[in-house]
Design a protein around this motif. Structure first.
Motif, PDB file in Angstrom:
ATOM      1  N   ALA A 105       0.874  -1.220  -0.097  1.00  0.00           N
ATOM      2  CA  ALA A 105       0.106  -0.031   0.025  1.00  0.00           C
ATOM      3  C   ALA A 105       1.069   1.140   0.015  1.00  0.00           C
ATOM      4  CB  ALA A 105      -0.988   0.095   1.356  1.00  0.00           C
ATOM      5  N   GLU A 106       1.940   1.157   0.765  1.00  0.00           N
ATOM      6  CA  GLU A 106       3.201   2.226   0.724  1.00  0.00           C
ATOM      7  C   GLU A 106       3.503   2.629  -0.601  1.00  0.00           C
ATOM      8  OE1 GLU A 106       4.604   2.795   5.444  1.00  0.00           O
ATOM      9  OE2 GLU A 106       5.253   1.214   3.984  1.00  0.00           O
ATOM     10  N   GLN A 143      -2.063  -6.325   0.170  1.00  0.00           N
ATOM     11  CA  GLN A 143      -1.902  -4.986   0.311  1.00  0.00           C
ATOM     12  C   GLN A 143      -1.076  -4.362   1.517  1.00  0.00           C
ATOM     13  OE1 GLN A 143      -4.873  -2.216   0.551  1.00  0.00           O
ATOM     14  NE2 GLN A 143      -6.478  -3.841   0.749  1.00  0.00           N
ATOM     15  N   HIS A 144      -1.266  -5.240   2.619  1.00  0.00           N
ATOM     16  CA  HIS A 144      -0.522  -4.968   3.657  1.00  0.00           C
ATOM     17  C   HIS A 144       0.740  -5.750   4.113  1.00  0.00           C
ATOM     18  CE1 HIS A 144      -3.710  -2.014   4.569  1.00  0.00           C
ATOM     19  NE2 HIS A 144      -4.665  -3.182   4.769  1.00  0.00           N
TER      20      HIS A 144
ATOM     21  N   MET B   1      -0.779   6.467   6.765  1.00  0.00           N
ATOM     22  CA  MET B   1      -1.674   7.406   6.796  1.00  0.00           C
ATOM     23  C   MET B   1      -3.061   6.838   6.917  1.00  0.00           C
ATOM     24  SD  MET B   1      -1.435   6.933   2.951  1.00  0.00           S
ATOM     25  CE  MET B   1      -0.984   5.113   2.949  1.00  0.00           C
ATOM     26  N   LEU B   2      -3.165   5.502   6.914  1.00  0.00           N
ATOM     27  CA  LEU B   2      -4.526   5.052   7.346  1.00  0.00           C
ATOM     28  C   LEU B   2      -4.748   4.957   8.825  1.00  0.00           C
ATOM     29  CD1 LEU B   2      -4.517   2.381   4.535  1.00  0.00           C
ATOM     30  CD2 LEU B   2      -5.941   4.383   4.501  1.00  0.00           C
ATOM     31  N   GLU B   3      -3.589   4.643   9.519  1.00  0.00           N
ATOM     32  CA  GLU B   3      -3.601   4.586  10.915  1.00  0.00           C
ATOM     33  C   GLU B   3      -3.091   5.679  11.701  1.00  0.00           C
ATOM     34  OE1 GLU B   3      -1.215   2.421   9.235  1.00  0.00           O
ATOM     35  OE2 GLU B   3      -2.552   0.821   8.846  1.00  0.00           O
ATOM     36  N   SER B   4      -3.498   6.614  11.130  1.00  0.00           N
ATOM     37  CA  SER B   4      -3.098   7.885  11.787  1.00  0.00           C
ATOM     38  C   SER B   4      -3.288   8.132  13.420  1.00  0.00           C
ATOM     39  CB  SER B   4      -3.597   9.474  10.941  1.00  0.00           C
ATOM     40  OG  SER B   4      -4.816   9.356  11.241  1.00  0.00           O
TER      41      SER B   4
END
Lengths: 264, 343
Positions: A105-106, A143-144, B1-4
């Protein structure tokens, strides 16, 4: 062949490619002429060392051309600033990525760099583009994962997805199918073709899989360093462009089946 | 960014630890000052003991603040170098940048006495020392980067770093042969590394320089993230590699150079902290890593300094030795645990 002028993406005239080492110029191939069209999948084929990758890297401005003209969307490639080119052209190279410690994802999110603000924060649209690419390349399950956990084939799909995320009119891929088995080769190329047709992108890739390319691609550039025939696969077969691709003492081209046969 | 949200929690937690070790660091030393009195002093209260207040404000707080700047700055310069050189072993010490700073300092401290007949710059103040060390580290960095563009082999870079270390020690021994004992002592004392010698004025200067380094680094965050893909990919994403590279080099030079000038060469913080941070935050995103590395570096340096105090003893260990004793095993542990070091 009379393509509408607006549909032309790459326009290449009298291009010579190679390397400039100090004052010497090492010419690899010259007299390259072709136009790529929106919505078409084009393969660059040729024998080892003929300059397929060099040509692709020259088109992608990774390395400078020796002479000739390369225009992209009517503008000379030389006049493109990096940030402008990034919005028009994306790359999938053979070189390994520097950090495999990134998650999928990054890595995909980095594809939005040309459009994000100075800190690289993703907008809603950016997130949608990433999600879209994840779905298209079927990456939801991985994705992770970190990139070092992926197989070659998975990583290749991720890199293609990254190019899709960049959302450019042209995608250049250097040998996207090496290290893959027949099934995955065909799968990736079919996917590229459907993306090109569906989203009206120009996709150009180099490959050794001539027989698959003949069956799948809209156009093929047969790089031999001198003639460099460029046309639809069936036209190229008629022109006997594949017959002289390899030295005739080992394999010959069987025009009926569109495949190479080993000489007895 | 998803787990801010989780990141925010981690940062709060880290800041809490930072405040904790800061207080602990100030309360410990050859004179033991109770924690509640320390906190009282920090909030501007009057203490029962007049000398405690003097110790805290004129000695311990400047030292603790120096530790924070040094730890944060070195850790950040390590992070910048690891990404720029695509090398998990990069750091100000390994690549010879600290050696360059040492060379600059040595030439100024000892060279000035040797060359006194030619130049009459007898006054070595903190600013000239900082400039000399910064120039030294900068020159080494330029050599390393010019080699890095020609030689793709990262091994070669590390060997060049080692060579700079050798050249430095060779030149230092030549200089020390001709210099007087007082100057030699001044240099050797500097090379042990020390956090406790900075006046408030020097501290202000170091603060400004580290802040400048951090500012340049923040400007480079986006390019640094793109560089994780490699140079060609970064360029294809619209990164102006030439500008970005210079920006990062200047930031690294300012950080490593000024810190080494004021606090002496301090090993392993720059190398180990970015790796520890990546382990704990489990991300490669520089937007997260950069603030995290700054706080971690500060915490680690404060802890090292607290250990160097040897509580209740009048002796103070050289800080460089403490960071090595703690840092080297950390790097080994990371190598064994992950088998492969990554950045």
């Amino acid at each position: 062949m009379a393509a509408n002028h607006d549909n032309i993406t790459f326009s290449v005239r009298d291009l010579a490619i190679g390397y400039s080492l100090k004052k010497e110029k090492a010419l690899i191939a010259s007299n390259i002429n072709f136009d790529t069209i929106k919505g078409e999948l084009t393969a660059i084929i040729g024998i080892n060392g003929i300059g397929k990758s060099t040509l692709l890297r020259t088109l992608g401005k990774v390395q400078p051309k020796l002479s000739g003209v390369v225009e992209l969307n009517g503008k000379s490639l030389d006049n493109y600033k990096p940030i402008e080119l990034a919005a028009d052209l994306s790359l999938v190279l053979t070189e390994p990525i520097a950090s495999k410690n990134m998650t999928v994802a990054e890595l995909l999110a980095l594809g939005r760099s040309p459009y994000t603000n100075w800190l690289g924060a993703l907008s809603k649209e950016d997130v949608l583009k990433v999600e879209d690419a994840i779905q298209q390349m079927e990456l939801a399950k991985i994705q992770h994962k970190k990139c070092y956990e992926l197989s070659d084939g998975q990583l290749q799909r991720v890199m293609i997805a990254r190019a899709l995320v960049q959302d450019t009119a042209v995608i250049l891929l250097d040998e996207p199918t090496t290290h893959l088995d027949l099934y995955h080769k065909v799968q990736i190329l079919k996917l590229l073709k459907s993306i090109a047709h569906r989203t009206n992108k120009t996709i150009v890739f180099t490959t050794h899989e001539i027989e698959i390319a003949i069956q799948i691609c809209d156009k093929i550039l047969v790089l031999d360093g001198t003639v460099n025939a460029f046309d639809k696969p069936n036209k190229l077969i008629e022109q006997k462009a594949f017959d002289t691709l390899f030295p005739s003492d080992t394999v010959f081209f069987d025009a009926q089946n569109g495949s190479f046969k080993i000489k007895e | 960014m998803l787990e801010s949200k989780t990141y925010r929690f981690s940062f709060l937690f880290l800041l809490l630890i930072l405040v904790l070790v800061f207080t602990l660091n100030i309360s410990s030393g050859s004179v033991s000052i109770p924690i509640n009195e320390t906190i009282n002093a920090l909030f501007g209260g009057t203490l029962q003991n007049e000398s405690w207040s003097y110790i805290i404000w004129d000695y311990r707080i400047p030292k603790a603040l120096t530790a924070i700047l040094v730890g944060a700055g070195l850790a950040l310069s390590g992070l910048l170098m690891q990404t720029l050189f695509r090398n998990p072993l990069a750091g100000p010490f390994v690549l010879g940048i600290s050696s360059g700073a040492s060379l600059g300092a040595a030439l100024l401290i000892m060279g000035s006495s040797v060359l006194a007949s030619f130049f009459s710059f007898g006054l070595i103040n903190d600013i000239s020392l900082a400039i000399a060390a910064s120039i030294g580290s900068f020159l080494v960095l330029m050599v390393v980067i010019s080699v890095a563009t020609k030689v793709k082999d990262t091994m070669a870079l590390l060997i060049i770093g080692l060579m700079f270390g050798s050249i430095t020690s060779a030149i230092v021994s030549v200089l020390s042969y001709f210099t007087n004992a007082e100057k030699l002592q001044q240099y050797i004392y500097w090379s042990y590394g020390s956090l406790g010698n900075l006046s408030w004025r020097q501290l202000g200067l170091l603060f400004a320089l580290v802040l400048a380094g951090i500012f340049l680094s923040i400007l480079s965050i986006k390019s640094l993230n793109a560089m994780l893909l490699g140079e060609n990919y970064a360029r294809s994403l619209g990164v102006n590699m030439k500008t970005s590279r210079y920006l990062i080099i200047i930031a690294t030079g300012i950080l490593a150079g000024s810190i080494t000038a004021f606090a002496g060469p301090i090993a392993f913080v720059g190398l180990a902290v970015p790796h520890l941070t990546r382990q704990i935050f489990n991300t490669t995103d520089h937007r997260i890593l950069m603030p995290a590395v700054l706080i971690y570096g500060a915490i680690l340096m404060l802890i090292c300094d607290t250990i160097a105090q040897l509580p209740t003893s009048a002796n103070v260990l050289p800080i460089n030795a403490v960071t090595s004793i703690i840092g080297a095993p950390v790097v080994i542990w990371l190598l064994i645990r992950k088998r492969k070091m990554m950045f």
